[in-house]
Design an enzyme around this catalytic site. Structure first.
Site, PDB file in Angstrom:
ATOM      1  CG  MET A   5     -85.219 -13.471  26.119  1.00  0.00           C
ATOM      2  SD  MET A   5     -86.215 -13.286  27.628  1.00  0.00           S
ATOM      3  CE  MET A   5     -85.754 -14.747  28.548  1.00  0.00           C
ATOM      4  CB  SER A  41     -81.842 -23.902  29.984  1.00  0.00           C
ATOM      5  OG  SER A  41     -82.488 -22.778  30.556  1.00  0.00           O
ATOM      6  CG  HIS A  86     -79.201 -19.350  22.375  1.00  0.00           C
ATOM      7  ND1 HIS A  86     -78.765 -19.487  23.677  1.00  0.00           N
ATOM      8  CD2 HIS A  86     -80.499 -18.960  22.449  1.00  0.00           C
ATOM      9  CE1 HIS A  86     -79.754 -19.180  24.498  1.00  0.00           C
ATOM     10  NE2 HIS A  86     -80.818 -18.858  23.780  1.00  0.00           N
ATOM     11  CG  LEU A 132     -76.491 -15.771  22.666  1.00  0.00           C
ATOM     12  CD1 LEU A 132     -75.922 -15.349  21.315  1.00  0.00           C
ATOM     13  CD2 LEU A 132     -77.987 -16.043  22.565  1.00  0.00           C
ATOM     14  CG  HIS A 133     -77.200 -22.145  25.772  1.00  0.00           C
ATOM     15  ND1 HIS A 133     -77.849 -22.853  24.785  1.00  0.00           N
ATOM     16  CD2 HIS A 133     -78.187 -21.649  26.567  1.00  0.00           C
ATOM     17  CE1 HIS A 133     -79.149 -22.822  24.985  1.00  0.00           C
ATOM     18  NE2 HIS A 133     -79.389 -22.079  26.044  1.00  0.00           N
ATOM     19  CG  ASP A 148     -88.663 -22.311  25.068  1.00  0.00           C
ATOM     20  OD1 ASP A 148     -88.860 -22.321  26.285  1.00  0.00           O
ATOM     21  OD2 ASP A 148     -87.578 -21.996  24.545  1.00  0.00           O
ATOM     22  NE  ARG A 171     -85.416 -18.599  33.715  1.00  0.00           N
ATOM     23  CZ  ARG A 171     -86.080 -18.144  32.653  1.00  0.00           C
ATOM     24  NH1 ARG A 171     -86.092 -18.867  31.539  1.00  0.00           N
ATOM     25  NH2 ARG A 171     -86.722 -16.993  32.693  1.00  0.00           N
TER      26      ARG A 171
END
Length: 314
Positions: A58, A220, A65, A61-62, A185, A222
């Site tokens: 989504m 994350s 990812h 990116l970090h 996840d 978030r």
């Protein structure tokens, strides 16, 4: 375009075309290398089919990812990724509107990690008639844990992943497709695994271990919502899971005091526990002595930000 800058496709048709072209070029190169090697060694030419790695995201990116993308690049000849904030998996009052959208930075990170093509569609491109009339249901498992707190979340996830798999498969033709997902996840991965089996998707799923910061916090998108004080408070999640793992390795998971662990999390200022449970990751039912693995699964609220994490206990 710079050397590592991936092609960005914004329509389904352009994405399919870009995949097909990238695979054709990679196959041509692989065939030339096979012929050159055979000529050098005086042996018969042995051809191989090139493969495609796909990393759905989504965006925002970090390094987590990037780890998925690097793994895909190590194991495949062509790597593509999608960046799409899927409205179907957000419920009322969740963070859809404020979810970070950083395509330029994302493209730079993805390119450095080995991605050749990015699919960055609009909502209208993915759902041209508005909310799709037909969706995939996640069944009973989709109503537990994450699904209990976020009703309909997994239906939205499965619907978009199903569509993405169909799009990628159309571009890949007969080439093998490997799709990479992070194990943070965990429930999502099990549901996608089940969907691939039930819908006969010709896609191989490749799980990749959770990536953590040096202090243990699971990476994350978030996390950027957290203030410095909230980020420090959030560490209670990974630290509690690590304690459960230590106790399980020393005494077995049957002796774990989950209630004390829950109280420890809730006692942290600014943190509220959503759930903390032990599951068999193959079934997401209660673990037994016969379970090959036992997973501690948890979600917390830190201020208004919701974080998830999990850890193997055996």
């Amino acid at each position: 375009m710079t050397e590592n800058q991936p092609t960005i496709a914004t329509t389904i048709a352009d994405f399919i075309t870009a995949i097909t072209k990238a695979l054709a070029a990679a196959q041509l190169q692989a065939d030339e290398q096979a012929r050159a090697l055979a000529a050098q060694e005086g042996t018969e030419v042995i051809y191989r089919d090139v493969t495609l790695g796909f990393v759905p995201t989504m965006g925002a990116l970090h390094n987590g990812h990037a780890t998925l993308m690097r793994r895909a690049a190590e194991q495949n000849d062509v790597v593509v990724s999608s960046i799409f904030v899927n409205p179907l998996q957000f419920g009322p009052g969740e963070d859809y509107e404020r979810y970070p959208r950083t395509l330029e930075a994302d493209a730079a990170l993805a390119g450095e990690a080995g991605v050749q093509v990015i699919f960055a569609p609009s909502v209208e491109e993915m759902y041209p008639d508005g909310d799709p009339l037909i969706r995939i249901t996640s069944g009973e498992l989709g109503t537990k844990f994450e699904g209990k707190t976020r009703p309909g979340h997994f239906d939205g996830v499965l619907t978009v992943v199903n569509k993405l798999f169909n799009i990628v498969r159309a571009g890949a033709g007969d080439h093998e497709v490997n799709a990479y997902f992070g194990q943070k996840d965990a429930q999502q991965f099990v549901l996608i695994q089940r969907m691939v089996h039930d819908f006969n998707h010709s896609v191989n799923l490749r799980p990749v271990a959770i990536v953590r910061d040096d202090d243990g916090l699971a990476l994350s998108s978030r996390n950027e919502f957290l203030s410095p004080a909230e980020r420090e408070a959030a560490l209670v999640l990974s630290r509690t899971l690590a304690l459960l793992r230590e106790n399980s390795l020393n005494r077995g998971f049957e002796g774990i005091d989950l209630q004390s662990a829950r109280e420890r999390i809730n006692a942290t200022e600014g943190v509220r526990l959503d759930y903390l449970e032990l599951v068999d990751p193959h079934t997401f039912g209660e673990p037994t002595e016969e379970s090959e693995r036992v997973l501690a699964l948890a979600a917390i609220f830190v201020g208004s930000t919701r974080l998830i994490d999990n850890m193997d206990l055996r």
